[in-house]
Design a protein around this motif. Structure first.
Motif, PDB file in Angstrom:
ATOM      1  N   LYS A  18       0.824  -1.212   0.000  1.00 41.29           N
ATOM      2  CA  LYS A  18       0.000   0.000   0.000  1.00 41.29           C
ATOM      3  C   LYS A  18       0.857   1.260   0.000  1.00 41.29           C
ATOM      4  CE  LYS A  18      -3.948  -2.232   2.038  1.00 41.29           C
ATOM      5  NZ  LYS A  18      -4.764  -2.483   3.191  1.00 41.29           N
ATOM      6  N   ILE A  19       1.946   1.231   0.751  1.00 44.10           N
ATOM      7  CA  ILE A  19       2.855   2.384   0.784  1.00 44.10           C
ATOM      8  C   ILE A  19       3.489   2.590  -0.595  1.00 44.10           C
ATOM      9  CG2 ILE A  19       5.047   3.244   1.723  1.00 44.10           C
ATOM     10  CD1 ILE A  19       4.231   1.862   4.392  1.00 44.10           C
ATOM     11  N   ALA A  20       3.946   1.508  -1.226  1.00 45.29           N
ATOM     12  CA  ALA A  20       4.552   1.600  -2.555  1.00 45.29           C
ATOM     13  C   ALA A  20       3.548   2.109  -3.583  1.00 45.29           C
ATOM     14  CB  ALA A  20       5.111   0.240  -2.975  1.00 45.29           C
ATOM     15  N   ALA A  21       2.326   1.584  -3.540  1.00 48.41           N
ATOM     16  CA  ALA A  21       1.290   2.028  -4.477  1.00 48.41           C
ATOM     17  C   ALA A  21       0.986   3.511  -4.274  1.00 48.41           C
ATOM     18  CB  ALA A  21       0.025   1.190  -4.294  1.00 48.41           C
ATOM     19  N   SER A  22       0.903   3.938  -3.039  1.00 48.66           N
ATOM     20  CA  SER A  22       0.648   5.354  -2.753  1.00 48.66           C
ATOM     21  C   SER A  22       1.780   6.228  -3.280  1.00 48.66           C
ATOM     22  CB  SER A  22       0.491   5.578  -1.247  1.00 48.66           C
ATOM     23  OG  SER A  22      -0.594   4.845  -0.748  1.00 48.66           O
ATOM     24  N   GLY A  23       2.996   5.753  -3.104  1.00 49.94           N
ATOM     25  CA  GLY A  23       4.154   6.498  -3.615  1.00 49.94           C
ATOM     26  C   GLY A  23       4.116   6.643  -5.123  1.00 49.94           C
ATOM     27  N   PHE A  24       3.777   5.565  -5.837  1.00 45.64           N
ATOM     28  CA  PHE A  24       3.691   5.629  -7.291  1.00 45.64           C
ATOM     29  C   PHE A  24       2.574   6.572  -7.739  1.00 45.64           C
ATOM     30  CE2 PHE A  24       6.115   1.589  -7.340  1.00 45.64           C
ATOM     31  CZ  PHE A  24       7.094   1.971  -8.259  1.00 45.64           C
ATOM     32  N   VAL A  25       1.437   6.531  -7.043  1.00 50.82           N
ATOM     33  CA  VAL A  25       0.329   7.434  -7.377  1.00 50.82           C
ATOM     34  C   VAL A  25       0.756   8.879  -7.149  1.00 50.82           C
ATOM     35  CG1 VAL A  25      -1.993   8.169  -6.691  1.00 50.82           C
ATOM     36  CG2 VAL A  25      -1.495   5.737  -6.994  1.00 50.82           C
ATOM     37  N   LEU A  26       1.416   9.149  -6.032  1.00 50.17           N
ATOM     38  CA  LEU A  26       1.877  10.501  -5.729  1.00 50.17           C
ATOM     39  C   LEU A  26       2.845  10.999  -6.801  1.00 50.17           C
ATOM     40  CD1 LEU A  26       2.027  12.943  -3.839  1.00 50.17           C
ATOM     41  CD2 LEU A  26       3.868  11.760  -2.617  1.00 50.17           C
ATOM     42  N   VAL A  27       3.797  10.177  -7.191  1.00 48.85           N
ATOM     43  CA  VAL A  27       4.745  10.565  -8.239  1.00 48.85           C
ATOM     44  C   VAL A  27       4.004  10.821  -9.549  1.00 48.85           C
ATOM     45  CG1 VAL A  27       6.674   9.746  -9.657  1.00 48.85           C
ATOM     46  CG2 VAL A  27       6.752   9.460  -7.189  1.00 48.85           C
ATOM     47  N   GLY A  28       3.041   9.980  -9.875  1.00 47.70           N
ATOM     48  CA  GLY A  28       2.249  10.180 -11.085  1.00 47.70           C
ATOM     49  C   GLY A  28       1.494  11.494 -11.071  1.00 47.70           C
ATOM     50  N   ILE A  29       0.899  11.821  -9.947  1.00 49.77           N
ATOM     51  CA  ILE A  29       0.160  13.090  -9.828  1.00 49.77           C
ATOM     52  C   ILE A  29       1.115  14.274  -9.962  1.00 49.77           C
ATOM     53  CG2 ILE A  29      -1.119  14.554  -8.201  1.00 49.77           C
ATOM     54  CD1 ILE A  29      -2.441  11.925  -7.176  1.00 49.77           C
ATOM     55  N   LEU A  30       2.256  14.193  -9.298  1.00 49.26           N
ATOM     56  CA  LEU A  30       3.237  15.280  -9.395  1.00 49.26           C
ATOM     57  C   LEU A  30       3.750  15.439 -10.829  1.00 49.26           C
ATOM     58  CD1 LEU A  30       5.253  14.700  -6.097  1.00 49.26           C
ATOM     59  CD2 LEU A  30       3.655  16.564  -6.593  1.00 49.26           C
TER      60      LEU A  30
ATOM     61  N   PHE B 297       2.066  14.605 -13.525  1.00 51.36           N
ATOM     62  CA  PHE B 297       0.938  15.110 -14.314  1.00 51.36           C
ATOM     63  C   PHE B 297       0.839  16.625 -14.242  1.00 51.36           C
ATOM     64  CE2 PHE B 297      -3.543  16.235 -14.847  1.00 51.36           C
ATOM     65  CZ  PHE B 297      -3.804  15.650 -16.081  1.00 51.36           C
ATOM     66  N   PHE B 298       1.088  17.171 -13.050  1.00 51.02           N
ATOM     67  CA  PHE B 298       1.012  18.615 -12.869  1.00 51.02           C
ATOM     68  C   PHE B 298       2.366  19.310 -13.042  1.00 51.02           C
ATOM     69  CE2 PHE B 298      -2.813  17.157 -10.570  1.00 51.02           C
ATOM     70  CZ  PHE B 298      -3.757  17.928 -11.244  1.00 51.02           C
ATOM     71  N   ASP B 299       3.335  18.625 -13.653  1.00 48.26           N
ATOM     72  CA  ASP B 299       4.665  19.176 -13.953  1.00 48.26           C
ATOM     73  C   ASP B 299       5.385  19.709 -12.715  1.00 48.26           C
ATOM     74  OD1 ASP B 299       4.646  18.608 -16.710  1.00 48.26           O
ATOM     75  OD2 ASP B 299       3.487  20.432 -17.105  1.00 48.26           O
ATOM     76  N   LYS B 300       5.239  19.020 -11.613  1.00 45.83           N
ATOM     77  CA  LYS B 300       5.930  19.419 -10.385  1.00 45.83           C
ATOM     78  C   LYS B 300       7.275  18.717 -10.253  1.00 45.83           C
ATOM     79  CE  LYS B 300       2.670  22.130  -9.076  1.00 45.83           C
ATOM     80  NZ  LYS B 300       2.839  23.556  -9.129  1.00 45.83           N
ATOM     81  N   ILE B 301       7.463  17.642 -10.986  1.00 44.03           N
ATOM     82  CA  ILE B 301       8.769  16.971 -11.001  1.00 44.03           C
ATOM     83  C   ILE B 301       9.125  16.603 -12.427  1.00 44.03           C
ATOM     84  CG2 ILE B 301       8.744  16.112  -8.673  1.00 44.03           C
ATOM     85  CD1 ILE B 301       7.936  13.378  -9.756  1.00 44.03           C
TER      86      ILE B 301
END
Length: 90
Positions: free
Chosen positions: A72-84, A86-90
């Motif tokens: 769950k932690i790994a999945a959350s991390g991947f989702v967070l990176v994907g969102i960031l 998507f919004f060109d934050k990284i």
């Protein structure tokens, strides 16, 4: 030895590493130095070392945290990176 796990691990890592920046770096080093076997041995030792450290870390951490929570932690991390991303934050 669990050959199904061995083949699954090999296939997953082979596909994940194919065409990534590490492979491109190896291509550039081999082309620049004209010493493909030296680059091959160096990159192989690096991948073995990183994989070994990952397995050691996983073995250590699994004694303290359940596999489900790690997933769950790994999945959350991947989702967070994907969102960031998507919004060109990284």
């Amino acid at each position: 030895m669990d050959f199904k796990l061995l083949l699954t691990t090999f296939g997953t890592l082979f596909l994940a590493e194919l065409g990534d920046k590490t492979q491109l770096a190896c291509i550039m080093m081999a082309a620049k130095t004209q010493k493909p076997w030296t680059v091959f041995v160096g990159s192989s030792l690096a991948l073995i070392s990183v994989s070994f450290l990952g397995v050691l870390f996983a073995n250590f951490i699994c004694h303290y945290i359940s596999g489900d929570l790690i997933k769950k932690i790994a999945a959350s991390g991947f989702v967070l990176v994907g969102i960031l991303m998507f919004f060109d934050k990284i």
